[in-house]
Design an enzyme around this catalytic site. Structure first.
Site, PDB file in Angstrom:
ATOM      1  N   SER A  50       1.419  44.745  81.026  1.00 28.25           N
ATOM      2  CA  SER A  50       1.904  45.624  79.948  1.00 28.25           C
ATOM      3  C   SER A  50       0.872  46.727  79.707  1.00 28.25           C
ATOM      4  O   SER A  50      -0.276  46.638  80.178  1.00 28.25           O
ATOM      5  CB  SER A  50       2.099  44.818  78.665  1.00 28.25           C
ATOM      6  OG  SER A  50       0.831  44.437  78.152  1.00 28.25           O
ATOM      7  N   ASP A  82       4.944  46.548  82.992  1.00 32.54           N
ATOM      8  CA  ASP A  82       5.915  46.040  82.012  1.00 32.54           C
ATOM      9  C   ASP A  82       5.970  46.997  80.814  1.00 32.54           C
ATOM     10  O   ASP A  82       4.927  47.350  80.240  1.00 32.54           O
ATOM     11  CB  ASP A  82       5.436  44.650  81.572  1.00 32.54           C
ATOM     12  CG  ASP A  82       6.439  43.922  80.702  1.00 32.54           C
ATOM     13  OD1 ASP A  82       7.653  44.158  80.853  1.00 32.54           O
ATOM     14  OD2 ASP A  82       5.998  43.088  79.878  1.00 32.54           O
ATOM     15  N   GLY A 179       8.373  37.427  71.914  1.00 27.78           N
ATOM     16  CA  GLY A 179       7.551  36.633  71.016  1.00 27.78           C
ATOM     17  C   GLY A 179       8.017  35.192  70.863  1.00 27.78           C
ATOM     18  O   GLY A 179       8.891  34.716  71.596  1.00 27.78           O
ATOM     19  N   ARG A 279     -16.315  28.115  81.052  1.00 32.07           N
ATOM     20  CA  ARG A 279     -15.659  27.499  82.207  1.00 32.07           C
ATOM     21  C   ARG A 279     -15.069  26.145  81.854  1.00 32.07           C
ATOM     22  O   ARG A 279     -14.046  25.748  82.406  1.00 32.07           O
ATOM     23  CB  ARG A 279     -16.656  27.350  83.363  1.00 32.07           C
ATOM     24  CG  ARG A 279     -17.070  28.667  83.953  1.00 32.07           C
ATOM     25  CD  ARG A 279     -18.220  28.509  84.910  1.00 32.07           C
ATOM     26  NE  ARG A 279     -19.428  28.010  84.224  1.00 32.07           N
ATOM     27  CZ  ARG A 279     -20.616  27.884  84.784  1.00 32.07           C
ATOM     28  NH1 ARG A 279     -20.789  28.207  86.061  1.00 32.07           N
ATOM     29  NH2 ARG A 279     -21.657  27.438  84.100  1.00 32.07           N
TER      30      ARG A 279
HETATM   31  P1  13P Z   1       8.477  36.573  75.937  1.00 33.80           P
HETATM   32  O1  13P Z   1       7.804  37.053  74.695  1.00 33.80           O
HETATM   33  O2  13P Z   1       9.717  35.806  75.613  1.00 33.80           O
HETATM   34  O3  13P Z   1       7.587  35.804  76.838  1.00 33.80           O
HETATM   35  O4  13P Z   1       8.978  37.872  76.743  1.00 33.80           O
HETATM   36  C1  13P Z   1       8.112  38.553  77.599  1.00 33.80           C
HETATM   37  C2  13P Z   1       8.661  39.854  78.082  1.00 33.80           C
HETATM   38  O5  13P Z   1       9.825  40.167  77.964  1.00 33.80           O
HETATM   39  C3  13P Z   1       7.722  40.767  78.731  1.00 33.80           C
HETATM   40  O6  13P Z   1       8.301  41.990  79.026  1.00 33.80           O
HETATM   41  O1  G3H Z   2       7.193  42.411  76.398  1.00 32.68           O
HETATM   42  C1  G3H Z   2       6.109  42.218  75.913  1.00 32.68           C
HETATM   43  C2  G3H Z   2       5.040  41.442  76.555  1.00 32.68           C
HETATM   44  O2  G3H Z   2       5.001  40.169  75.984  1.00 32.68           O
HETATM   45  C3  G3H Z   2       3.739  42.188  76.505  1.00 32.68           C
HETATM   46  O3  G3H Z   2       3.072  42.013  75.298  1.00 32.68           O
HETATM   47  O4  G3H Z   2       2.239  44.326  74.792  1.00 32.68           O
HETATM   48  O5  G3H Z   2       1.215  42.298  73.716  1.00 32.68           O
HETATM   49  O6  G3H Z   2       0.844  42.779  76.147  1.00 32.68           O
HETATM   50  P1  G3H Z   2       1.764  42.915  74.954  1.00 32.68           P
HETATM   51 ZN    ZN Z   3       9.753  42.665  77.621  1.00 34.30          ZN
END
Ligand code: 13P
Ligand code: G3H
Ligand code: ZN
Length: 307
Positions: A50, A82, A179, A279
């Protein structure tokens, strides 16, 4: 084995009615846990980053960690951005070696989402990179893209969106959310809507975000060892299995990785209060990620043995 794009991965998944897991990564232990699970299950793997994860680890670090993983595997692996929030970030990832990017214009009006997605598609396709887009809004919060209320994907608009943008896969909103707190009442997804979208787009790979199941064993373990993860609920596994038979080729999982790691680390801290070597607690955390991902690959996604 070098990184690949998702074309053949999704082609096979679509034909055989299963989905490939797309797992969010931001550090070495998570990458290793996922790759070990993939190796044990002989499954194709999508590692996704992300905007927030990229900011946390740094693009160079994350790409080099994944290159290290590639040196030790024969599995087909895709590196995917992502929820890319804008053209510039998609470009930076394409230029940096990602084989797939998501441009998330789902918060924009329809025409603006089309214009932004088409711009990313033009840049990406010239360089052989796959583009996922999103239409409809998936509730929840990512670091750089926010959606307060879900708006389910309109099937006719989805067809027009794909024709006009040329995007390669589409994330659809059918009731999942990001989430750990996904459902207040009954957990349900809008399968008639998904079927309609699939019928209008035969052979086209769809993507399901927000697909963590929030295993109660991790929630309970977090809470038992000092956490406060109250009322967390995810997508039941049988609903995810069904989505895999209706054109969904990529299923996104992040929250379950976070829960598995955190539950394991909380337990370790509670049981070994004198330890302070990272670790010592990251090793079982990595193992917890591996076991959780193995379960998904085998029992939920149906992609064991498909590498
Ligand atoms: P979750 O929060 O359900 O794991 O979804 C992750 C997601 O869609 C990342 O793009
Ligand atoms: O879709 C969302 C993912 O869970 C990424 O979350 O932006 O906190 O890395 P983040
Ligand atoms: Zn997502």
């Amino acid at each position: 084995m070098p990184l690949i794009g998702p074309k053949n991965m999704f082609g096979k998944a679509y034909k055989e009615g299963y989905a490939v897991g797309a797992f969010n990564v931001n550090n070495m232990e998570i990458i290793q846990g996922i790759m070990q699970a993939g190796a044990e299950e002989k499954a194709p793997i999508i590692l996704q980053v992300s905007a927030g994860a990229r900011k946390y680890a740094g693009q160079n670090y994350i790409v080099k960690l994944i290159e290290a993983a590639l040196l030790e595997t024969e599995l087909p692996v895709v590196l995917h951005l992502d929820h890319g929030p804008d053209f510039e970030l998609c470009k930076a990832c394409i230029d940096g070696g990602f084989t797939s990017v998501m441009i998330d214009g789902s918060h924009l009006p329809f025409e603006e989402n089309i214009a932004l997605t088409a711009k990313v598609v033009a840049y990406a396709h010239d360089r052989g990179v796959w583009v996922e887009a999103e239409l409809g809004r998936i509730e929840g919060v990512e670091d750089d893209v926010k959606a307060e209320k879900s708006v389910y994907t309109d099937p006719d608009q989805a067809k027009e969106f794909i024709e006009r943008t040329g995007c390669d896969s589409l994330a659809v909103a059918i009731g999942t959310s990001h989430g750990a707190y996904k459902f207040k009442g009954d957990a349900k997804l809008d399968f008639p809507r998904l079927e309609k979208i699939s019928e209008l787009l035969p052979g086209y790979p769809l993507v399901l975000h927000g697909s963590s199941s929030v295993p109660q064993e991790f929630v309970e373990m977090c809470n038992k060892y000092g956490g406060r993860v109250g009322g967390a609920r995810g997508v039941p596994e049988d609903l995810l299995r069904k989505a895999g038979t209706l054109g969904v080729c990529k299923i996104n999982i992040d929250t379950d990785i976070r829960l598995a790691m955190t539950a394991s680390i909380r337990k370790y801290f509670a049981e070994h209060p004198a330890d302070f070597d990272p670790r010592a607690y990251l090793k079982p955390a990595r193992e917890a990620v591996k076991n959780m991902v193995r379960h998904k690959l085998k029992n939920v996604l149906g992609c064991s043995g498909k590498a």
